[in-house]
Design a protein around this motif. Structure first.
Motif, short mmCIF file in Angstrom:
data_model
loop_
_atom_site.label_atom_id
_atom_site.label_comp_id
_atom_site.label_asym_id
_atom_site.label_seq_id
_atom_site.Cartn_x
_atom_site.Cartn_y
_atom_site.Cartn_z
N LYS A 170 0.52 -1.08 0.38
CA LYS A 170 -0.11 0.12 -0.03
C LYS A 170 0.67 1.26 -0.46
CE LYS A 170 -4.31 -1.50 2.27
NZ LYS A 170 -5.04 -1.57 1.20
N LEU A 171 1.95 1.17 -0.38
CA LEU A 171 2.93 2.57 -0.26
C LEU A 171 2.96 3.59 -1.20
CD1 LEU A 171 5.72 3.91 1.07
CD2 LEU A 171 6.54 2.40 -1.35
N ARG A 172 1.85 5.04 -0.46
CA ARG A 172 1.29 6.14 -1.50
C ARG A 172 2.35 6.67 -0.74
NH1 ARG A 172 -4.19 3.67 -0.18
NH2 ARG A 172 -4.04 5.45 1.42
N THR A 173 3.04 7.53 -1.54
CA THR A 173 3.92 8.57 -0.75
C THR A 173 4.18 9.39 -2.08
OG1 THR A 173 6.45 8.49 -0.84
CG2 THR A 173 5.83 6.81 -1.61
N VAL A 174 4.91 10.29 -1.66
CA VAL A 174 5.71 11.58 -2.75
C VAL A 174 6.93 12.01 -2.96
CG1 VAL A 174 3.18 13.37 -1.76
CG2 VAL A 174 6.11 13.33 -1.09
N LEU A 175 7.74 10.85 -2.00
CA LEU A 175 8.89 10.05 -2.57
C LEU A 175 9.39 9.45 -3.13
CD1 LEU A 175 10.19 10.45 1.39
CD2 LEU A 175 9.72 12.57 -0.32
N TRP A 176 8.95 9.61 -4.95
CA TRP A 176 9.07 8.54 -5.64
C TRP A 176 10.02 9.13 -6.65
CZ3 TRP A 176 7.07 3.89 -5.65
CH2 TRP A 176 5.95 3.24 -5.00
N GLY A 177 11.46 10.23 -6.33
CA GLY A 177 12.22 10.62 -7.21
C GLY A 177 14.13 9.82 -7.54
#
Length: 260
Positions: free
Chosen positions: A183-190
Motif C-alpha cells: 500500500k505504499l503511497r508516497t510523494v517521495l518517488w524521485g
C-alpha cells in the motif's frame, strides 16, 4: 543514528497536560506537555475507523514505526510510546519544531524543477495551471524513502516531512503502515530504480538483524504475526535488489490524496 545527530531524549512519563487540538486531522490529535516537554498525543479512542486497517490499531503502528526507525539508526521518527493519557491509551510522541523557511517537498510551476530537487509528477492546480510535485535530493530524504518502503507507508504526504533547521528531516503520522498488502503511497518517488548507497544498505542490514532479535519481539506486541513476517520480507527484498522500487501496480493509487 543518522550522521551527526545527537541522541534523542525519551518521552517523559509524567502526566500529560493538553494545550489544544490539531485541526484539521483525520484522527483526534492533541498537542500537550509532559514535565515541560511538548508532545503530540493521539488517543486510540479518537481513531476514525478505516475499511482496510483494523480498528484501534493506528497508535500501535506509530509506535512500531518508531521502533523500526531506531533499528535502522536514522532518527526518522521522533521518540514515540504507547501510554495512558487524558482520553485513554494512545500514541505520545515528542514534538519537533520544523523550520518554516525550508520546503523539502514542494509544488512548483511545471517544468521549473529547482536545482537539487527531484521531479515526481505533473498536474494542474486549482486554476488549471500546470504544476509539478518535487522533492529535494538529500541523504535525509532518501533514508526516509527507504524507511517508507520497509514500513509500507500508505500516507507519506508532503506535510508529513518535517524539515529541521540543521538539515535533518523527521517523518510523522505513521498510523497507516505495516499492512500485509502493498500500500505504499508516497510523494517521495524521485529515486525509482536507483541503487541504494552503502549507508542505506548498512541500515537495512542492522534492521534485518534486529528483526531476528529484540525488535521482532517488540513488533509482535504491536502488530500481527503476518504483518511482522511481511516486514521481514520487504527488508530482504530491498537488500537483494539493492535499489529503490517502482510503484507495484498502476491500478492502485501510489500518491496520497491530497499530497499535502
Amino acid at each position: 543514528m543518522s550522521p551527526d545527530r545527537p541522541v534523542d531524549a525519551q518521552v517523559p512519563e509524567g502526566e500529560i497536560t493538553l494545550h489544544g487540538r490539531v485541526l484539521p486531522a483525520s484522527n483526534a490529535t492533541f498537542v500537550g506537555e509532559v514535565d515541560g516537554v511538548r508532545v503530540v498525543y493521539k488517543p486510540v479512542a479518537g481513531e476514525r475507523p478505516l475499511w482496510d486497517f483494523p480498528d484501534g490499531t493506528l497508535a500501535a503502528r506509530e509506535v512500531a514505526a518508531h521502533a523500526v526507525s531506531e533499528a535502522l539508526g536514522w532518527d526518522v521518527v521522533p521518540p514515540t510510546v504507547l501510554r495512558e493519557g487524558p482520553h485513554g491509551i494512545g500514541m505520545v510522541q515528542l514534538w519537533r519544531d520544523e523550520d518554516p523557511d525550508q520546503a523539502p517537498v514542494d509544488i512548483v510551476a511545471e517544468g521549473t524543477v529547482p536545482d537539487g530537487f527531484r521531479h515526481v509528477f505533473d498536474g494542474l492546480d486549482a486554476h488549471d495551471r500546470g504544476v509539478s510535485l518535487v522533492h529535494e535530493d538529500s541523504p535525509a530524504l532518501r533514508r526516509m524513502a527507504v524507511f517508507d518502503v520497509v514500513v509500507n507507508n500508505a500516507d507519506r504526504k508532503g506535510g508529513h516531512v518535517l524539515p529541521m533547521p540543521d538539515g535533518h528531516r523527521h517523518g510523522v503520522d505513521h498510523g497507516l503502515t505495516f499492512h500485509v498488502e502493498t500500500k505504499l503511497r508516497t510523494v517521495l518517488w524521485g529515486w525509482v530504480g536507483e541503487a541504494l548507497v552503502e549507508e542505506e544498505l548498512d541500515g537495512l542490514r542492522r534492521l534485518a538483524a534486529a528483526l531476528d532479535g529484540d525488535l521482532g519481539q517488540a513488533l509482535a506486541g504491536l502488530l500481527t504475526g503476518p504483518e511482522v513476517a511481511v516486514t521481514r520480507r520487504r527488508v530482504e527484498r530491498l537488500l537483494a535488489r539493492g535499489e529503490f522500487p517502482a510503484p507495484a501496480s498502476s491500478s492502485y493509487p501510489v500518491i496520497p490524496w491530497p499530497p499535502f
